[in-house]
Scaffold this active site. Structure first.
Site, short mmCIF file in Angstrom:
data_model
loop_
_atom_site.label_atom_id
_atom_site.label_comp_id
_atom_site.label_asym_id
_atom_site.label_seq_id
_atom_site.Cartn_x
_atom_site.Cartn_y
_atom_site.Cartn_z
N PRO A 139 0.89 -1.88 0.34
CA PRO A 139 0.12 0.13 0.01
C PRO A 139 1.27 1.08 -0.11
CG PRO A 139 -0.72 -1.22 1.53
CD PRO A 139 0.31 -2.22 1.02
N GLU A 252 6.16 -9.93 -18.39
CA GLU A 252 4.90 -9.46 -17.77
C GLU A 252 4.46 -8.27 -18.98
OE1 GLU A 252 2.87 -8.01 -14.19
OE2 GLU A 252 4.07 -8.34 -13.89
N GLY A 349 -20.00 6.75 -31.29
CA GLY A 349 -20.97 7.75 -31.56
C GLY A 349 -21.88 7.86 -29.36
N GLY A 374 4.91 -1.90 -14.37
CA GLY A 374 5.38 -0.91 -14.51
C GLY A 374 5.43 0.16 -14.77
#
Length: 389
Positions: A139, A252, A349, A374
């Site tokens: 976090p 990745e 649209g 990244g």
């Protein structure tokens, strides 16, 4: 993949398209609403051999190399799937490679710690019986992997793990999580990888994360409170995890780049069909020069991104260490995708703004591609380093 495509790869494309048509298209909207794909889908993909593409047959894979796995990713999206589906169904593409690479570096032992991890985690996952995830980001850490704080303290034959992880793809459904932990001093030199079983006491899903896109791919925040993990679940050597993580980042990033140009191609295909069929003021949209030129630019940017990503994938598959080229390929493909999906919605649209329009889903899903694996800014730092600045 710049050379003429082999019969085997053409067959792999067709197999992927049949899988999407038979097992995905009629269900994808429901999975988007549910926030996850069913576990049974892993079994279906495994039975077809799709889950194992790019993994050695010795560990339960289907063989092939990086380019084959990227081919499956591309075709799944072009056939009407999505990058969110790729994230949900092929999370093992980031959860298992570290384990397989450690086993290969150990000389492909038939017994011992590396072989045990192959038997306990890799084989059943490639068979569709288990789901794996990768937990690196924290976090308060973002892209700074070397600063991670989740600790693993040795206690006899186990490690005691404490900390939190966020943005864990498939973290809700996963049976195990390949987890970056700190076993040594601060910085990159103190990081290891441990395989943690999700049902271990103290391992909990803090919450399911609600996202803008990739809605069929469950994402979780995980916490570890005195989680006891057998020392035999260490992937590779202790304190060697940072290098292992960095090595696998390239694959990745090429996957995300492939998802980007494949999403652009799918949106181009959808928009071409829409503009041919849609009539305004008595003429199809393709009858207007501004629309034709917009479509031409969409096609050009998509083709350029595809060509460059495939070229870089060829070099990586050949064993060339080209992290700066991988970063360029990711940024170039993401930039092309961002522009193309935006134009696709514009040319559709009002319909393009509705949830039942496929381009609307791609528009939302595409936004993560410049963040995951990244960020664009981190890629630019890698490119700058390659330039010597």
């Amino acid at each position: 993949m710049s050379e003429p495509e082999s019969l085997e790869r053409r067959q792999l494309r067709e197999l992927t398209r049949r899988f999407v048509a038979r097992d995905v298209l009629s269900q994808l909207d429901g999975w988007e609403r549910a926030g996850e794909v069913p576990r049974a889908l892993h079994g279906v993909a495994a039975e077809l051999g799709l889950l194992g593409v790019g993994f050695p047959e010795e560990v339960g894979g289907s063989g092939g190399d990086l380019r084959d796995s990227l081919l499956v990713t591309e075709e799944l999206i072009r056939a009407g799937g999505s990058s969110g589906l790729v994230a949900a169904l092929f999370t093992h593409g980031i959860a298992l490679p570290h384990i397989v690479a450690a086993w290969q570096r150990d000389g492909r032992p038939e017994s011992g710690g590396a072989a045990e991890l192959i038997d306990r985690y890799v084989r059943p996952t490639l068979a569709g019986a288990r789901i794996g995830a990768l937990a690196v980001t924290e976090p308060d850490g973002g892209s700074d992997v070397a600063a991670l704080r989740t600790t693993a303290r040795r206690d006899g034959d186990d490690y005691l793990v404490n900390g939190t992880k966020i943005f864990v793809t498939s973290g809700v459904r996963a049976d195990f999580v390949t987890t970056a932990v700190r076993t040594g001093p601060p910085g990159a030199a103190g990081i290891s990888l441990l395989v943690i079983d999700k049902d271990a006491p103290g391992c909990t899903v803090d919450r399911r994360l609600d996202k803008l896109g990739w809605r069929c791919s469950d994402t979780a925040a995980l916490s570890f409170t005195d989680v006891r993990v057998p020392a035999r679940n260490l992937v590779g050597a202790e304190n060697a995890g940072f290098a292992a993580i960095m090595r696998e980042f390239g694959t990745e990033r090429l996957s995300l780049a492939t998802q980007a140009y494949a999403t652009a191609q799918r949106c181009l295909d959808l928009t071409l069909a829409w503009c041919r069929d849609r009539h305004t003021f008595g003429a199809p949209l393709t009858g207007r020069q501004v629309v034709r030129h917009r479509l031409a630019e969409m096609a050009t940017r998509t083709a350029a991104a595809r060509g460059y990503v495939r070229q870089v994938a060829d070099r990586v598959a050949a064993g060339e260490p080209v992290p700066d080229e991988v970063a360029m390929a990711k940024n170039a493909a993401v930039a092309a995708c961002d522009w193309v999906v935006d134009q696709a919605v514009q040319l559709h649209g009002g319909h393009g703004y509705l949830r039942d329009a496929e381009v609307e889903r791609h528009y939302r899903d595409a936004r993560i591609l410049g963040i995951g694996g990244g960020t664009t800014e981190i890629m630019n730092e890698i490119i700058a380093k390659g330039l010597g600045i």
